[in-house]
Write a protein that holds these residues in place. Structure first.
Motif, PDB file in Angstrom:
ATOM      1  N   MET A   1       0.825  -1.210   0.000  1.00  0.00           N
ATOM      2  CA  MET A   1       0.000   0.000   0.000  1.00  0.00           C
ATOM      3  C   MET A   1       0.849   1.246   0.000  1.00  0.00           C
ATOM      4  O   MET A   1       2.023   1.209   0.341  1.00  0.00           O
ATOM      5  CB  MET A   1      -0.932   0.017   1.212  1.00  0.00           C
ATOM      6  CG  MET A   1      -0.251   0.365   2.513  1.00  0.00           C
ATOM      7  SD  MET A   1      -1.443   0.869   3.711  1.00  0.00           S
ATOM      8  CE  MET A   1      -1.045   2.583   3.862  1.00  0.00           C
ATOM      9  N   PHE A   6      -2.581   5.656   5.343  1.00  0.00           N
ATOM     10  CA  PHE A   6      -3.145   5.754   6.689  1.00  0.00           C
ATOM     11  C   PHE A   6      -2.649   6.977   7.443  1.00  0.00           C
ATOM     12  O   PHE A   6      -3.250   7.363   8.446  1.00  0.00           O
ATOM     13  CB  PHE A   6      -2.944   4.443   7.462  1.00  0.00           C
ATOM     14  CG  PHE A   6      -4.086   3.501   7.207  1.00  0.00           C
ATOM     15  CD1 PHE A   6      -5.198   3.497   8.035  1.00  0.00           C
ATOM     16  CD2 PHE A   6      -4.093   2.691   6.090  1.00  0.00           C
ATOM     17  CE1 PHE A   6      -6.291   2.673   7.771  1.00  0.00           C
ATOM     18  CE2 PHE A   6      -5.168   1.861   5.820  1.00  0.00           C
ATOM     19  CZ  PHE A   6      -6.267   1.856   6.663  1.00  0.00           C
ATOM     20  N   TYR A  13      -9.353   8.421  12.066  1.00  0.00           N
ATOM     21  CA  TYR A  13      -9.545   6.963  11.968  1.00  0.00           C
ATOM     22  C   TYR A  13     -10.639   6.468  12.911  1.00  0.00           C
ATOM     23  O   TYR A  13     -11.553   5.751  12.516  1.00  0.00           O
ATOM     24  CB  TYR A  13      -8.221   6.236  12.272  1.00  0.00           C
ATOM     25  CG  TYR A  13      -8.363   4.731  12.223  1.00  0.00           C
ATOM     26  CD1 TYR A  13      -8.273   4.046  11.011  1.00  0.00           C
ATOM     27  CD2 TYR A  13      -8.618   3.995  13.377  1.00  0.00           C
ATOM     28  CE1 TYR A  13      -8.438   2.667  10.951  1.00  0.00           C
ATOM     29  CE2 TYR A  13      -8.789   2.620  13.325  1.00  0.00           C
ATOM     30  CZ  TYR A  13      -8.687   1.963  12.109  1.00  0.00           C
ATOM     31  OH  TYR A  13      -8.854   0.601  12.066  1.00  0.00           O
ATOM     32  N   PHE A  57       1.524  -6.132  14.511  1.00  0.00           N
ATOM     33  CA  PHE A  57       1.946  -5.732  13.163  1.00  0.00           C
ATOM     34  C   PHE A  57       0.817  -4.921  12.510  1.00  0.00           C
ATOM     35  O   PHE A  57      -0.277  -5.446  12.292  1.00  0.00           O
ATOM     36  CB  PHE A  57       2.251  -7.004  12.355  1.00  0.00           C
ATOM     37  CG  PHE A  57       2.669  -6.760  10.941  1.00  0.00           C
ATOM     38  CD1 PHE A  57       4.012  -6.657  10.602  1.00  0.00           C
ATOM     39  CD2 PHE A  57       1.723  -6.618   9.933  1.00  0.00           C
ATOM     40  CE1 PHE A  57       4.403  -6.428   9.293  1.00  0.00           C
ATOM     41  CE2 PHE A  57       2.100  -6.386   8.619  1.00  0.00           C
ATOM     42  CZ  PHE A  57       3.448  -6.291   8.304  1.00  0.00           C
ATOM     43  N   GLY A  58       1.087  -3.649  12.220  1.00  0.00           N
ATOM     44  CA  GLY A  58       0.034  -2.770  11.668  1.00  0.00           C
ATOM     45  C   GLY A  58      -0.910  -2.318  12.760  1.00  0.00           C
ATOM     46  O   GLY A  58      -2.128  -2.360  12.634  1.00  0.00           O
ATOM     47  N   SER A  59      -0.318  -1.841  13.840  1.00  0.00           N
ATOM     48  CA  SER A  59      -1.095  -1.519  15.057  1.00  0.00           C
ATOM     49  C   SER A  59      -1.958  -0.274  14.902  1.00  0.00           C
ATOM     50  O   SER A  59      -2.843  -0.034  15.712  1.00  0.00           O
ATOM     51  CB  SER A  59      -0.131  -1.310  16.218  1.00  0.00           C
ATOM     52  OG  SER A  59       0.775  -0.273  15.862  1.00  0.00           O
ATOM     53  N   GLY A  60      -1.703   0.527  13.868  1.00  0.00           N
ATOM     54  CA  GLY A  60      -2.513   1.726  13.641  1.00  0.00           C
ATOM     55  C   GLY A  60      -2.446   2.683  14.820  1.00  0.00           C
ATOM     56  O   GLY A  60      -1.381   2.899  15.421  1.00  0.00           O
ATOM     57  N   ASP A  81       4.209  -0.195  12.377  1.00  0.00           N
ATOM     58  CA  ASP A  81       3.260   0.239  11.339  1.00  0.00           C
ATOM     59  C   ASP A  81       4.039   1.039  10.296  1.00  0.00           C
ATOM     60  O   ASP A  81       5.109   1.588  10.593  1.00  0.00           O
ATOM     61  CB  ASP A  81       2.147   1.118  11.951  1.00  0.00           C
ATOM     62  CG  ASP A  81       0.870   1.132  11.108  1.00  0.00           C
ATOM     63  OD1 ASP A  81      -0.140   0.565  11.566  1.00  0.00           O
ATOM     64  OD2 ASP A  81       0.888   1.680   9.981  1.00  0.00           O
ATOM     65  N   SER A  83       2.637   3.663   8.992  1.00  0.00           N
ATOM     66  CA  SER A  83       2.100   5.024   9.127  1.00  0.00           C
ATOM     67  C   SER A  83       2.648   5.699  10.396  1.00  0.00           C
ATOM     68  O   SER A  83       2.229   5.387  11.503  1.00  0.00           O
ATOM     69  CB  SER A  83       0.563   4.956   9.169  1.00  0.00           C
ATOM     70  OG  SER A  83       0.032   6.168   9.638  1.00  0.00           O
ATOM     71  N   PHE A 103       8.036   1.205  10.226  1.00  0.00           N
ATOM     72  CA  PHE A 103       8.448   0.073   9.400  1.00  0.00           C
ATOM     73  C   PHE A 103       8.405   0.518   7.946  1.00  0.00           C
ATOM     74  O   PHE A 103       7.505   1.253   7.552  1.00  0.00           O
ATOM     75  CB  PHE A 103       7.435  -1.031   9.722  1.00  0.00           C
ATOM     76  CG  PHE A 103       7.385  -2.216   8.828  1.00  0.00           C
ATOM     77  CD1 PHE A 103       6.175  -2.688   8.355  1.00  0.00           C
ATOM     78  CD2 PHE A 103       8.537  -2.893   8.475  1.00  0.00           C
ATOM     79  CE1 PHE A 103       6.112  -3.819   7.568  1.00  0.00           C
ATOM     80  CE2 PHE A 103       8.475  -4.021   7.685  1.00  0.00           C
ATOM     81  CZ  PHE A 103       7.259  -4.479   7.232  1.00  0.00           C
ATOM     82  N   ALA A 121      -4.223  -7.316  12.916  1.00  0.00           N
ATOM     83  CA  ALA A 121      -5.689  -7.216  12.804  1.00  0.00           C
ATOM     84  C   ALA A 121      -6.078  -6.246  11.699  1.00  0.00           C
ATOM     85  O   ALA A 121      -5.757  -5.044  11.768  1.00  0.00           O
ATOM     86  CB  ALA A 121      -6.288  -6.762  14.139  1.00  0.00           C
ATOM     87  N   CYS A 122      -6.754  -6.775  10.697  1.00  0.00           N
ATOM     88  CA  CYS A 122      -7.324  -5.945   9.630  1.00  0.00           C
ATOM     89  C   CYS A 122      -6.260  -5.112   8.927  1.00  0.00           C
ATOM     90  O   CYS A 122      -6.467  -3.929   8.635  1.00  0.00           O
ATOM     91  CB  CYS A 122      -8.449  -5.070  10.187  1.00  0.00           C
ATOM     92  SG  CYS A 122      -9.738  -6.080  10.933  1.00  0.00           S
ATOM     93  N   VAL A 123      -5.119  -5.729   8.673  1.00  0.00           N
ATOM     94  CA  VAL A 123      -3.991  -5.061   8.021  1.00  0.00           C
ATOM     95  C   VAL A 123      -3.787  -5.605   6.610  1.00  0.00           C
ATOM     96  O   VAL A 123      -3.622  -4.836   5.651  1.00  0.00           O
ATOM     97  CB  VAL A 123      -2.700  -5.264   8.852  1.00  0.00           C
ATOM     98  CG1 VAL A 123      -1.481  -4.710   8.118  1.00  0.00           C
ATOM     99  CG2 VAL A 123      -2.850  -4.614  10.225  1.00  0.00           C
ATOM    100  N   HIS A 126      -5.154  -4.343   3.316  1.00  0.00           N
ATOM    101  CA  HIS A 126      -4.625  -3.058   2.820  1.00  0.00           C
ATOM    102  C   HIS A 126      -3.284  -3.229   2.093  1.00  0.00           C
ATOM    103  O   HIS A 126      -2.698  -2.239   1.654  1.00  0.00           O
ATOM    104  CB  HIS A 126      -4.431  -2.082   3.985  1.00  0.00           C
ATOM    105  CG  HIS A 126      -5.722  -1.686   4.624  1.00  0.00           C
ATOM    106  ND1 HIS A 126      -6.668  -0.904   3.991  1.00  0.00           N
ATOM    107  CD2 HIS A 126      -6.259  -1.990   5.832  1.00  0.00           C
ATOM    108  CE1 HIS A 126      -7.720  -0.739   4.775  1.00  0.00           C
ATOM    109  NE2 HIS A 126      -7.490  -1.395   5.896  1.00  0.00           N
ATOM    110  N   ILE A 127      -2.805  -4.451   2.039  1.00  0.00           N
ATOM    111  CA  ILE A 127      -1.485  -4.700   1.437  1.00  0.00           C
ATOM    112  C   ILE A 127      -1.696  -5.512   0.157  1.00  0.00           C
ATOM    113  O   ILE A 127      -2.449  -6.491   0.175  1.00  0.00           O
ATOM    114  CB  ILE A 127      -0.590  -5.498   2.423  1.00  0.00           C
ATOM    115  CG1 ILE A 127      -0.410  -4.705   3.729  1.00  0.00           C
ATOM    116  CG2 ILE A 127       0.753  -5.833   1.796  1.00  0.00           C
ATOM    117  CD1 ILE A 127       0.385  -5.439   4.804  1.00  0.00           C
TER     118      ILE A 127
END
Ligand SMILES: C[S@@+](CC[C@H](N)C(=O)[O-])C[C@H]1O[C@@H](n2cnc3c(N)ncnc32)[C@H](O)[C@@H]1O
Length: 231
Positions: A1, A6, A13, A57-60, A81, A83, A103, A121-123, A126-127
């Motif tokens: 992505m 993000f 968000y 991983f991708g904790s937002g 993340d 972002s 990252f 979770a829910c990452v 988006h990739i």
């Protein structure tokens, strides 16, 4: 992505997410907490240790962060993340509960065998799919031997989930992934003992039926699912 995707949604968000899941009658906290409760059960099944190192991983913006220490004893949490903007909100919200690391989207800035558990979770929707196997290999690299990866995703077989994703501003580029595809990608990255559990069958107004959910975990119509795999 696109790394900035993000960053542009970081501030709003939480509000966008809350609006988007309104039909379920639940809040972002409900969706964040149930996942960590499930993760805690997976950890109990797989580990008998005094402390546990976990990578989110991708904790937002850090929605899951407070639930790790609430449900998992002696947790040492790192959030990663792509972002920066999301991570800095997470750090402001929960400064003492985790380390926050940016990252580059390709190589995790951690040594081999750094974590017992990777949670995401829910990452991955988006990739781009073309990057999934190499990222799962990268996650495999940073897991200890016998480490566990737990991947939560939206279920493309659930029409309400699909509608929620199709009307969500930050999901415009999302490509939902079936559990079968995700399981195959984990296997191709080297994971073993791959399992899938479907979750969230009833909206809040039918929550009296949630006691039956443990019997439905095999049924591929839950709003979300998780796939786990072992190194
Ligand atoms: C829908 S949000 C989910 C955030 C959090 N996991 C949660 O459940 O609240 C997706 C997150 O994935 C992150 N992301 C997207 N691509 C990524 C990648 N290649 N590596 C790590 N994180 C990524 C985004 O920046 C964003 O913070």
């Amino acid at each position: 992505m696109n790394k900035a995707e993000f960053d542009q949604f970081a501030k709003e968000y939480q509000a966008l997410h809350a609006t988007n899941i309104r039909a379920s009658g639940e809040t972002p906290d409900f969706f964040a907490e149930y996942k960590i409760v499930d993760l805690a059960k997976e950890i109990k099944k797989n580990f008998h240790v005094d402390s546990i190192k976990i990578l989110d991983f991708g904790s937002g913006v850090g929605n899951s962060v407070p639930y790790f220490s609430k449900h998992i004893e002696a947790v040492d949490l790192t959030c990663v993340d792509v972002s920066d903007a999301s991570l800095s909100i997470a750090q402001t919200r929960h400064p003492d509960l985790a380390k926050y690391v940016v990252f580059d989207g390709k190589t995790l800035p951690f040594a081999d065998e750094s974590f017992s558990v990777v949670f995401t979770a829910c990452v991955f929707h988006h990739i781009p799919a073309s990057e999934h196997i190499s990222l799962f290999k990268e996650i495999y690299r940073v897991l200890n031997k016998d480490g566990v990866l737990v991947v939560f995703e939206h279920n493309p077989l659930n029409p309400l989930t699909v509608r929620a994703v199709n009307t969500c501003e930050f999901d415009q580029n999302a490509v939902l992934i079936s559990a079968g595809k995700l399981k195959r990608r984990l296997a191709l990255a080297g994971f073993n003992n791959i399992q899938c559990v479907y979750r969230i069958f009833f909206p809040r107004f039918l929550k009296m039926f949630r006691v039956f959910e443990p019997l439905l975990r095999w049924l591929p119509v839950g709003a979300q699912y998780y796939v786990s795999g072992k190194k």
